[in-house]
Design a protein around this motif. Structure first.
Motif, short mmCIF file in Angstrom:
data_model
loop_
_atom_site.label_atom_id
_atom_site.label_comp_id
_atom_site.label_asym_id
_atom_site.label_seq_id
_atom_site.Cartn_x
_atom_site.Cartn_y
_atom_site.Cartn_z
N PRO A 140 0.76 -1.37 -0.14
CA PRO A 140 -0.10 -0.03 -0.14
C PRO A 140 0.83 1.26 0.09
CG PRO A 140 -0.91 -1.63 1.49
CD PRO A 140 0.25 -2.09 0.95
N ALA A 143 -3.92 5.86 -2.17
CA ALA A 143 -5.22 5.93 -1.52
C ALA A 143 -6.01 5.59 -2.94
CB ALA A 143 -5.62 6.87 -0.76
N ALA A 147 -10.81 7.90 -1.14
CA ALA A 147 -10.43 7.32 0.43
C ALA A 147 -9.25 8.09 1.02
CB ALA A 147 -9.99 5.94 0.04
N LEU A 148 -9.26 7.99 2.37
CA LEU A 148 -8.03 8.75 3.11
C LEU A 148 -7.15 7.61 3.27
CD1 LEU A 148 -10.31 10.76 5.66
CD2 LEU A 148 -8.47 11.39 4.33
N LYS A 149 -7.11 6.49 3.13
CA LYS A 149 -6.26 5.51 3.45
C LYS A 149 -5.40 4.81 2.18
CE LYS A 149 -5.60 1.61 6.81
NZ LYS A 149 -4.84 0.67 6.00
N SER A 150 -3.91 4.62 2.45
CA SER A 150 -3.54 3.83 1.41
C SER A 150 -3.88 2.45 1.16
CB SER A 150 -1.78 3.98 1.68
OG SER A 150 -1.35 5.06 1.68
N LEU A 151 -4.01 2.06 -0.08
CA LEU A 151 -4.45 0.58 -0.14
C LEU A 151 -3.79 -0.09 -1.31
CD1 LEU A 151 -7.38 -1.18 0.56
CD2 LEU A 151 -6.90 -1.31 -1.56
N LYS A 201 0.49 12.06 6.69
CA LYS A 201 -0.40 11.21 7.25
C LYS A 201 -1.70 11.98 7.45
CE LYS A 201 1.71 11.23 12.08
NZ LYS A 201 2.20 10.34 12.89
N TYR A 202 -1.45 13.45 7.58
CA TYR A 202 -2.69 14.49 7.84
C TYR A 202 -3.46 14.85 6.62
CZ TYR A 202 -0.36 14.19 12.27
OH TYR A 202 0.49 13.79 13.41
N GLU A 214 5.08 7.71 5.48
CA GLU A 214 4.03 7.61 6.58
C GLU A 214 2.78 8.15 6.10
OE1 GLU A 214 5.41 10.16 9.53
OE2 GLU A 214 6.95 8.86 10.32
N VAL A 216 0.65 9.35 2.14
CA VAL A 216 -0.06 8.70 0.83
C VAL A 216 0.71 9.22 -0.34
CG1 VAL A 216 -2.06 8.90 -0.52
CG2 VAL A 216 -2.34 8.80 2.02
N GLY A 246 -4.53 -4.38 -0.52
CA GLY A 246 -3.57 -3.78 0.40
C GLY A 246 -2.95 -4.76 1.25
#
Length: 335
Positions: A140, A143, A147-151, A201-202, A214, A216, A246
């Motif tokens: 990952p 994102a 989406a807010l999260k890496s996958l 990450k924010y 850390e 995306v 992911g």
């Protein structure tokens, strides 16, 4: 350092990590090739990572790789958690052999690991006069759109074809604005990354490689890049039996188990539909595009692969530059 001398050192390191001479040679060849084509992010900078994963028993140095023949054209390779270079080498050679016999060679790989540059395998097919597409997924980093999260990984897309000249057409591009290896190298050497390639990450833009790792990575072309990453995840993960969605482990930081990366190699005879006129047609295609009027400052319109071919030729005559960090890795691995 001279590339042949360096190749022998890498081979020696892999043999000391229990790889056979043949497998160590396959790995050393791929790593040196990455340095020579100007992609050091996929070369020596990853050597310690491969060795760490062997030492921590998440890469199997004595893998018993199985090839399941599905038809004259199709095969499924189980890498048995081997180092990625070895599983990929077997797969591309099987795909080439099948395509030579039947016109098409389709080989899927599961239970593999990071295999370096996709273009390195595409080039092997093109040198045999074949067209090729290569897909692999990765840990990952990107994102999915919205989406807010890496996958998705930086999941490269690779295509190669003979051109009727000695310089192959090889498009090898990740779906992210910058490949993850370049960010890792920048983090290690304390340099910045370009603007517009990553968020922390924010969710804020950053040029700090450590914050980018850390956070995306940004895909090419917004939602289109995200869609291409998803396509590669399906082709090389869902379709092959490899990890997907992911679940591919980060090779540098996650030693909890094997990566189970999936690869897909699709090799074709270029004369399937147009017979022996393919060479004439591809030459005409390239010539037409190269003759287009050029924007200011551009001497020549290059096709994908030309730049790397020229770098390889030039770098063969030179010493490979080794940074202080990499030299420390080599010395520690040789002990």
């Amino acid at each position: 350092m001279n590339s042949n001398k360096l190749k022998k050192i890498i081979k020696k390191i892999f043999i000391s990590h229990k790889l056979s001479k043949n497998h160590a040679s396959i790995c050393a060849e791929a790593i040196i090739n990455a340095e020579l084509v100007g992609a050091p992010s996929h070369g020596l900078s990853r050597l310690k990572m491969y060795c760490d994963r062997i030492s921590k028993k998440v890469i199997n140095p004595k893998a018993k790789i199985k090839i399941k023949k599905i038809s004259q054209s199709i095969a499924h390779v189980d890498g048995n958690n081997s180092i990625g270079f070895v599983a990929a080498d077997i797969a591309i050679k099987t795909a080439i052999s099948n395509a030579k016999k039947t016109g098409i060679g389709l080989v899927a790989v599961k239970n593999s690991g990071h295999y370096g540059l996709s273009g390195y395998y595409a080039e092997q097919a093109v040198k045999k006069g074949l067209m090729v597409m290569v897909f692999t997924n990765a840990p990952p980093a990107v994102a999915p759109h919205g989406a807010l999260k890496s996958l998705f990984g930086t999941n490269p897309i690779c295509f190669g074809t003979p051109t009727g000249s000695k310089v192959p057409f090889i498009l090898d591009t990740s779906i992210s604005m910058i490949n993850r290896g370049k960010i890792r190298v920048a983090a290690r050497e304390g340099t910045k990354i370009p603007e517009g390639v990553a968020l922390d990450k924010y969710g804020k833009p950053t040029t700090d490689p450590k914050k980018a790792l850390e956070g995306v990575q940004l895909p090419i072309a917004g939602f289109r890049g995200s869609g291409l990453a998803w396509m590669v995840d399906i082709l090389s993960g869902v379709f092959t039996g490899g990890n997907h969605a992911g679940r591919v482990k980060d090779p540098f930081t996650d030693f909890s188990g094997p990566q189970n990366i999936g690869h897909l190699f699709f090799v074709l005879k270029p004369n399937l539909f147009v017979g022996n006129s393919y060479n004439k047609r591809i030459k005409d295609n390239i010539k037409t595009i190269k003759k287009l009027p050029k924007i200011k400052g551009v001497k020549e319109i290059l096709y994908p692969g030309q730049n790397k071919f020229n770098k390889y030729k030039n770098n063969l005559k030179k010493e490979i530059k080794i940074s202080k960090n990499i030299m420390e890795d080599l010395n520690s691995l040789l002990k």
